[in-house]
Design a protein around this motif. Structure first.
Motif, PDB file in Angstrom:
ATOM      1  N   PRO A  28      11.014 -12.765  -6.579  1.00 55.22           N
ATOM      2  CA  PRO A  28      11.326 -13.640  -5.446  1.00 55.22           C
ATOM      3  C   PRO A  28      12.075 -12.974  -4.288  1.00 55.22           C
ATOM      4  N   ASP A  29      12.617 -11.787  -4.501  1.00 55.32           N
ATOM      5  CA  ASP A  29      13.351 -11.111  -3.421  1.00 55.32           C
ATOM      6  C   ASP A  29      12.432 -10.433  -2.411  1.00 55.32           C
ATOM      7  N   TRP A  30      11.140 -10.442  -2.683  1.00 54.74           N
ATOM      8  CA  TRP A  30      10.170  -9.791  -1.806  1.00 54.74           C
ATOM      9  C   TRP A  30       9.220 -10.829  -1.219  1.00 54.74           C
ATOM     10  N   LYS A  31       8.864 -10.654   0.053  1.00 60.28           N
ATOM     11  CA  LYS A  31       7.857 -11.505   0.688  1.00 60.28           C
ATOM     12  C   LYS A  31       6.669 -10.618   1.040  1.00 60.28           C
ATOM     13  N   ILE A  32       5.521 -10.933   0.469  1.00 55.19           N
ATOM     14  CA  ILE A  32       4.315 -10.168   0.766  1.00 55.19           C
ATOM     15  C   ILE A  32       3.787 -10.596   2.120  1.00 55.19           C
ATOM     16  N   GLU A  33       3.702  -9.627   3.046  1.00 56.52           N
ATOM     17  CA  GLU A  33       3.196  -9.897   4.385  1.00 56.52           C
ATOM     18  C   GLU A  33       1.720  -9.543   4.530  1.00 56.52           C
ATOM     19  N   GLU A  34       1.284  -8.536   3.807  1.00 63.06           N
ATOM     20  CA  GLU A  34      -0.114  -8.111   3.872  1.00 63.06           C
ATOM     21  C   GLU A  34      -0.568  -7.677   2.495  1.00 63.06           C
ATOM     22  N   CYS A  35      -1.866  -7.845   2.254  1.00 60.50           N
ATOM     23  CA  CYS A  35      -2.444  -7.452   0.981  1.00 60.50           C
ATOM     24  C   CYS A  35      -3.908  -7.100   1.238  1.00 60.50           C
ATOM     25  N   ALA A  36      -4.329  -5.935   0.771  1.00 59.69           N
ATOM     26  CA  ALA A  36      -5.710  -5.507   0.973  1.00 59.69           C
ATOM     27  C   ALA A  36      -6.222  -4.857  -0.302  1.00 59.69           C
ATOM     28  N   GLY A  58     -15.612  14.322 -13.061  1.00 60.16           N
ATOM     29  CA  GLY A  58     -16.214  14.487 -14.377  1.00 60.16           C
ATOM     30  C   GLY A  58     -16.931  13.277 -14.919  1.00 60.16           C
ATOM     31  N   ASN A  59     -16.478  12.059 -14.551  1.00 61.24           N
ATOM     32  CA  ASN A  59     -17.141  10.896 -15.137  1.00 61.24           C
ATOM     33  C   ASN A  59     -17.794   9.994 -14.092  1.00 61.24           C
ATOM     34  N   GLY A  60     -17.536  10.240 -12.815  1.00 61.76           N
ATOM     35  CA  GLY A  60     -18.203   9.492 -11.758  1.00 61.76           C
ATOM     36  C   GLY A  60     -17.749   8.059 -11.591  1.00 61.76           C
ATOM     37  N   GLU A  61     -16.727   7.622 -12.342  1.00 65.64           N
ATOM     38  CA  GLU A  61     -16.256   6.244 -12.223  1.00 65.64           C
ATOM     39  C   GLU A  61     -15.458   6.071 -10.939  1.00 65.64           C
ATOM     40  N   ILE A  62     -15.578   4.892 -10.355  1.00 67.69           N
ATOM     41  CA  ILE A  62     -14.849   4.554  -9.140  1.00 67.69           C
ATOM     42  C   ILE A  62     -13.763   3.547  -9.511  1.00 67.69           C
ATOM     43  N   GLY A  63     -12.546   3.807  -9.046  1.00 66.84           N
ATOM     44  CA  GLY A  63     -11.453   2.883  -9.287  1.00 66.84           C
ATOM     45  C   GLY A  63     -11.241   1.999  -8.076  1.00 66.84           C
ATOM     46  N   LYS A  64     -10.688   0.837  -8.308  1.00 63.90           N
ATOM     47  CA  LYS A  64     -10.337  -0.085  -7.234  1.00 63.90           C
ATOM     48  C   LYS A  64      -8.834  -0.307  -7.266  1.00 63.90           C
ATOM     49  N   GLY A  65      -8.291  -0.603  -6.094  1.00 66.43           N
ATOM     50  CA  GLY A  65      -6.853  -0.791  -6.025  1.00 66.43           C
ATOM     51  C   GLY A  65      -6.457  -1.868  -5.039  1.00 66.43           C
ATOM     52  N   ILE A  66      -5.163  -2.043  -4.924  1.00 65.14           N
ATOM     53  CA  ILE A  66      -4.583  -3.028  -4.020  1.00 65.14           C
ATOM     54  C   ILE A  66      -3.467  -2.330  -3.246  1.00 65.14           C
ATOM     55  N   ILE A  67      -3.342  -2.676  -1.987  1.00 67.58           N
ATOM     56  CA  ILE A  67      -2.245  -2.195  -1.159  1.00 67.58           C
ATOM     57  C   ILE A  67      -1.475  -3.422  -0.680  1.00 67.58           C
ATOM     58  N   VAL A  68      -0.175  -3.406  -0.910  1.00 66.77           N
ATOM     59  CA  VAL A  68       0.673  -4.546  -0.587  1.00 66.77           C
ATOM     60  C   VAL A  68       1.783  -4.088   0.353  1.00 66.77           C
ATOM     61  N   LYS A  69       1.990  -4.856   1.418  1.00 67.39           N
ATOM     62  CA  LYS A  69       3.159  -4.666   2.272  1.00 67.39           C
ATOM     63  C   LYS A  69       4.108  -5.825   1.969  1.00 67.39           C
ATOM     64  N   ALA A  70       5.285  -5.472   1.433  1.00 68.24           N
ATOM     65  CA  ALA A  70       6.271  -6.485   1.068  1.00 68.24           C
ATOM     66  C   ALA A  70       7.583  -6.191   1.783  1.00 68.24           C
ATOM     67  N   VAL A  71       8.247  -7.246   2.238  1.00 73.12           N
ATOM     68  CA  VAL A  71       9.523  -7.131   2.934  1.00 73.12           C
ATOM     69  C   VAL A  71      10.623  -7.663   2.033  1.00 73.12           C
ATOM     70  N   LEU A  72      11.716  -6.916   1.957  1.00 68.33           N
ATOM     71  CA  LEU A  72      12.854  -7.312   1.145  1.00 68.33           C
ATOM     72  C   LEU A  72      13.670  -8.367   1.874  1.00 68.33           C
ATOM     73  N   ALA A  73      13.897  -9.494   1.218  1.00 69.60           N
ATOM     74  CA  ALA A  73      14.673 -10.579   1.825  1.00 69.60           C
ATOM     75  C   ALA A  73      16.130 -10.199   1.993  1.00 69.60           C
TER      76      ALA A  73
END
Length: 109
Positions: free
Chosen positions: A77-85, A94-109
């Protein structure tokens, strides 16, 4: 071991954490240290896996963040997420697998 980012008097405006949260033994301790050294209103840019194959790193704590709501629950609760992509990440050698991720911009209250 607990990571320590500096003097109790040192406060930062920005923390950039990429491809790391899934490799620490205690993600909540790491986030608590980020809160300790970040100024109120400071920004955390957090990149984390959402769908990744198992890492071959000695520490892969299994943390995967698939939604903004999951990110908020992990940050607390001390963080407010402003952006998420969502991103398509690099191909694993070696294995050709593709990973997926998330990028979060959070502001400390």
């Amino acid at each position: 071991a607990t990571a320590y980012l500096g003097s109790w008097m040192t406060l930062y405006d920005l923390i950039l954490c990429t491809s790391m949260i899934e490799h620490v033994e205690n993600p909540q301790a790491m986030l608590a240290e980020f809160k300790r050294v970040l100024k109120p209103g400071g920004v955390l840019w957090l990149e984390a896996p959402s769908e990744y194959p198992t890492h071959h790193d000695p520490i892969d704590n299994g943390l995967r963040i698939k939604t903004k709501e999951e990110a908020q629950a992990i940050l607390g609760p001390d963080w407010k997420i402003e952006e998420c992509a969502f991103i398509q990440s690099i191909e694993f050698p070696g294995n050709g697998e593709i990973g997926k991720g998330i990028i979060v911009k959070a502001v400390l209250a």
